[in-house]
Design a protein around this motif. Structure first.
Motif, PDB file in Angstrom:
ATOM      1  N   PRO A  35       0.844  -1.156  -0.018  1.00 28.00           N
ATOM      2  CA  PRO A  35      -0.031   0.031  -0.026  1.00 28.00           C
ATOM      3  C   PRO A  35       0.800   1.296   0.060  1.00 28.00           C
ATOM      4  O   PRO A  35       0.466   2.181  -0.536  1.00 28.00           O
ATOM      5  N   ASP A  36       1.922   1.229   0.590  1.00 28.48           N
ATOM      6  CA  ASP A  36       2.673   2.492   0.770  1.00 28.48           C
ATOM      7  C   ASP A  36       4.036   2.199   0.138  1.00 28.48           C
ATOM      8  O   ASP A  36       5.122   2.981   0.099  1.00 28.48           O
ATOM      9  N   ALA A  37       4.286   1.309  -0.810  1.00 28.02           N
ATOM     10  CA  ALA A  37       5.369   1.227  -1.485  1.00 28.02           C
ATOM     11  C   ALA A  37       5.254   0.279  -2.826  1.00 28.02           C
ATOM     12  O   ALA A  37       4.893  -0.975  -2.912  1.00 28.02           O
ATOM     13  N   GLY A  38       5.168   1.219  -3.989  1.00 27.28           N
ATOM     14  CA  GLY A  38       4.779   0.693  -5.347  1.00 27.28           C
ATOM     15  C   GLY A  38       6.077   0.544  -6.050  1.00 27.28           C
ATOM     16  O   GLY A  38       6.956  -0.310  -5.772  1.00 27.28           O
ATOM     17  N   SER A  39       6.476   1.553  -6.811  1.00 27.62           N
ATOM     18  CA  SER A  39       7.687   1.712  -7.585  1.00 27.62           C
ATOM     19  C   SER A  39       9.031   1.912  -6.351  1.00 27.62           C
ATOM     20  O   SER A  39       9.959   1.525  -6.849  1.00 27.62           O
ATOM     21  N   ASP A  40       8.482   2.409  -5.438  1.00 27.66           N
ATOM     22  CA  ASP A  40       9.832   2.444  -4.220  1.00 27.66           C
ATOM     23  C   ASP A  40       9.731   1.032  -3.571  1.00 27.66           C
ATOM     24  O   ASP A  40       9.828   0.943  -2.519  1.00 27.66           O
ATOM     25  N   ASN A  76      11.966   0.344  -0.203  1.00 34.73           N
ATOM     26  CA  ASN A  76      11.102   0.570   1.089  1.00 34.73           C
ATOM     27  C   ASN A  76      10.047  -0.215   1.689  1.00 34.73           C
ATOM     28  O   ASN A  76       9.051   0.262   2.400  1.00 34.73           O
ATOM     29  N   ILE A  77      10.011  -1.445   0.924  1.00 32.95           N
ATOM     30  CA  ILE A  77       8.719  -2.358   1.529  1.00 32.95           C
ATOM     31  C   ILE A  77       8.992  -2.660   2.961  1.00 32.95           C
ATOM     32  O   ILE A  77      10.061  -2.553   3.589  1.00 32.95           O
ATOM     33  N   THR A  78       7.863  -2.633   3.755  1.00 37.76           N
ATOM     34  CA  THR A  78       7.730  -3.082   5.127  1.00 37.76           C
ATOM     35  C   THR A  78       7.377  -4.320   5.574  1.00 37.76           C
ATOM     36  O   THR A  78       7.473  -4.630   6.850  1.00 37.76           O
ATOM     37  N   THR A  79       6.875  -5.110   4.589  1.00 34.92           N
ATOM     38  CA  THR A  79       6.512  -6.575   5.213  1.00 34.92           C
ATOM     39  C   THR A  79       7.693  -7.269   5.664  1.00 34.92           C
ATOM     40  O   THR A  79       8.696  -7.276   4.980  1.00 34.92           O
ATOM     41  N   THR A  80       7.513  -7.816   6.704  1.00 34.42           N
ATOM     42  CA  THR A  80       8.960  -8.336   7.616  1.00 34.42           C
ATOM     43  C   THR A  80       8.703  -9.968   7.431  1.00 34.42           C
ATOM     44  O   THR A  80       7.658 -10.392   7.714  1.00 34.42           O
ATOM     45  N   ALA A  81       9.767 -10.529   7.545  1.00 36.41           N
ATOM     46  CA  ALA A  81      10.127 -12.167   7.502  1.00 36.41           C
ATOM     47  C   ALA A  81      11.152 -12.295   8.671  1.00 36.41           C
ATOM     48  O   ALA A  81      12.337 -11.940   8.467  1.00 36.41           O
ATOM     49  N   LYS A  83      -0.315  -5.311  -1.975  1.00 32.70           N
ATOM     50  CA  LYS A  83      -1.513  -4.910  -2.707  1.00 32.70           C
ATOM     51  C   LYS A  83      -1.401  -4.701  -4.354  1.00 32.70           C
ATOM     52  O   LYS A  83      -0.109  -4.644  -4.704  1.00 32.70           O
ATOM     53  N   TRP A  84      -2.510  -4.821  -5.000  1.00 32.00           N
ATOM     54  CA  TRP A  84      -2.345  -4.795  -6.477  1.00 32.00           C
ATOM     55  C   TRP A  84      -1.883  -6.061  -6.892  1.00 32.00           C
ATOM     56  O   TRP A  84      -0.910  -5.856  -7.902  1.00 32.00           O
ATOM     57  N   ILE A  85      -2.012  -7.158  -6.326  1.00 32.41           N
ATOM     58  CA  ILE A  85      -1.184  -8.507  -6.881  1.00 32.41           C
ATOM     59  C   ILE A  85      -1.833  -9.063  -7.870  1.00 32.41           C
ATOM     60  O   ILE A  85      -2.996  -9.646  -7.524  1.00 32.41           O
ATOM     61  N   THR A  86      -1.658  -9.307  -9.154  1.00 35.36           N
ATOM     62  CA  THR A  86      -2.173  -9.748 -10.314  1.00 35.36           C
ATOM     63  C   THR A  86      -2.333 -11.437 -10.016  1.00 35.36           C
ATOM     64  O   THR A  86      -1.130 -11.811  -9.776  1.00 35.36           O
ATOM     65  N   ASN A  87      -3.315 -11.752 -10.167  1.00 31.96           N
ATOM     66  CA  ASN A  87      -3.440 -13.287  -9.990  1.00 31.96           C
ATOM     67  C   ASN A  87      -3.360 -13.796  -8.564  1.00 31.96           C
ATOM     68  O   ASN A  87      -3.596 -14.938  -8.246  1.00 31.96           O
ATOM     69  N   GLY A  88      -3.047 -13.021  -7.745  1.00 31.52           N
ATOM     70  CA  GLY A  88      -3.014 -13.439  -6.130  1.00 31.52           C
ATOM     71  C   GLY A  88      -4.199 -14.318  -5.855  1.00 31.52           C
ATOM     72  O   GLY A  88      -4.006 -15.304  -4.972  1.00 31.52           O
ATOM     73  N   GLY A  91       6.399  -0.212 -12.488  1.00 34.89           N
ATOM     74  CA  GLY A  91       7.328   0.911 -12.590  1.00 34.89           C
ATOM     75  C   GLY A  91       6.433   1.921 -13.055  1.00 34.89           C
ATOM     76  O   GLY A  91       6.226   1.891 -14.221  1.00 34.89           O
ATOM     77  N   SER A  92       6.116   2.884 -12.225  1.00 36.98           N
ATOM     78  CA  SER A  92       5.142   3.745 -12.881  1.00 36.98           C
ATOM     79  C   SER A  92       6.198   4.686 -13.792  1.00 36.98           C
ATOM     80  O   SER A  92       7.357   4.945 -13.656  1.00 36.98           O
TER      81      SER A  92
END
Length: 442
Positions: free
Chosen positions: A166-171, A174-179, A195-200, A412-413
């Motif tokens: 949601p807060d990291a598209g082309s950036d 800076n993704i925040t999902t942690t493992a 978010k916006w994951i095609t076929n998900g 990539g926008s």
């Protein structure tokens, strides 16, 4: 030669299918084009508008593609020959040996799928294979490949690529999902959203970008994450403007426990893997939307030949011809660039292509989106009120126009792509001058 026995509507086909000679396409490519068009006409294109209206593609379509080896052409060329032969796949449809497959074959496939003018129906079937399997092939170790590739390459299981948040598209950096690894070091615990994951929504797995380390690109890794029906994973479809039936998905991950053996490659190299994978995604987007531009402009051309206004057809109006000519020039220039680009991919090694064409891939994708915007807008304007109506004569061009943002943003926008292209060209130039011992002018 032309693909039909009748006159070809101007701009409706690439030059090599309109009776013009081409230096790029061999008899193998021409044979594949005929095989591909026949399959797509029967199994995708004649139903595309219906499925787009219904906002979903029946499940049997994916199986049809899988059973006939029409998912494998989504992979970057050259194909994973050893794996395909291990699975008993020695030839592609049309009798093309898997070791003889090149990027021009791939480009023909992408082009033929887009002939409906709608990206959603084809994307619903192909995006997961195109972008979700490649990281496992390119960077996965032997055990990871042994566990997942047999089912993914044959279509018994489905996958997707999950990078955007949601807060990291082309950036991406800076993704925040942690493992986070468990204390015993045997699992990752994954938390976050994609978010916006095609076929998900249909995917059994996802090649997912996650943060295993600190901030910035060095903290990113890729993990093969189970999705459909897996504990802690919640998915729902998103309503988007275009590509409606492609299964755009919102994914929530709440303490999702994944074995450490699902790590793709090495920790901390995820950003490299993501960026390498983007090259294939961006090039196929460029190829597909160039065909969508053809569909839109050809529809407008045909409409202008029969639609009358002020006592003459629209085509008899100089202002209309001027509008069509300007868009046609943009389209044919873009088409020629795509052909040249794909040909270069067939002559360069993977390492050379990544180095020399990486930045240009971003540029060709971004320019394709701009040309698509021009051609789709031209078509809507020339269709007039019909082009603004969701049913009737202008239904197709109205739908195509709503897909323009889906070409200019995903992968990539546009502004980011143009900037990335120049930055990478500068970097490459500096490397070349340094290697030659010349002073850089930059």
């Amino acid at each position: 030669m032309s693909t039909t026995d009748r006159a070809v509507i101007p701009f409706s086909e690439p030059p090599y299918l309109s009776g013009f000679p081409s230096p790029y396409y061999s008899p193998s490519h021409l044979k594949w084009q005929k095989t591909c068009r026949a399959f797509m006409e029967e199994n995708l294109l004649k139903h595309a508008m219906e499925w787009e209206r219904e906002e979903t593609v029946p499940e049997h379509v994916f199986k049809k593609f899988a059973d006939n080896n029409f998912l494998i052409p989504n992979l970057p060329a050259p194909l994973p020959v050893a794996w395909l032969k291990k699975l008993g796949i020695h030839e592609m449809p049309g009798g093309i040996k898997v070791e003889d497959w090149d990027y021009l074959h791939t480009a023909i496939y992408v082009d033929e799928m887009a002939r409906s003018g709608l990206a959603g129906p084809s994307a619903s079937v192909t995006v997961g294979m195109a972008f979700g399997v490649a990281p496992v092939i390119k960077f996965g170790n032997q055990q990871l490949q042994e566990r997942f590739l047999p089912d993914l390459l044959t279509g018994r299981k489905r996958t997707c690529i999950a990078i955007t948040e949601p807060d990291a598209g082309s950036d991406v950096a800076n993704i925040t999902t942690t493992a986070i690894k468990t204390k015993d070091g045997k699992h990752y615990i994954i938390n976050g959203t994609k978010k916006w994951i095609t076929n998900g929504i249909w995917a059994d797995y996802s090649a997912m970008a996650v943060r295993t380390g600190g901030p910035g690109p060095a903290g990113i890794s890729m993990i093969q994450v189970p999705l459909k029906g897996y504990p802690g994973v919640t998915m729902r479809r998103l309503k988007v403007a275009g590509q409606i039936c492609a299964g755009t998905t919102y994914i929530e991950l709440d303490d999702v426990k994944v074995p450490v053996e699902n790590l793709i490659g090495e920790e901390g190299l995820g950003m490299k893997y993501v960026m390498t994978n983007f090259n294939h995604e961006r090039l196929t987007i460029a190829i597909g939307v160039t065909r969508q531009s053809r569909v839109a402009l050809a529809a407008a051309f045909e409409y202008c030949l029969k639609r009358e206004a002020f006592g003459k057809t629209l085509m008899d109006q100089p202002v209309v011809r001027n509008r069509l000519a300007k868009c046609g020039a943009e389209l044919e220039s873009q088409s020629a660039w795509v052909d040249q680009f794909v040909y270069q991919m067939t002559k360069l090694s993977k390492a050379e292509a990544d180095l020399k064409l990486g930045g240009l891939t971003a540029m060709v994708k971004a320019q394709a989106g701009r040309v698509f915007d021009e051609c789709a807008r031209c078509a809507v304007l020339l269709f007039g009120g019909n082009g603004y109506t969701r049913t009737g004569q202008g239904e197709l061009v109205e739908k195509i126009y709503r897909e323009v943002p889906g070409a200019r943003i995903p992968g990539g926008s546009e502004d980011v792509m143009f900037d990335l292209a120049v930055r990478q060209l500068v970097k490459l130039y500096k490397q070349q001058t340094a290697a030659l011992g010349e002073p850089s002018k930059l």
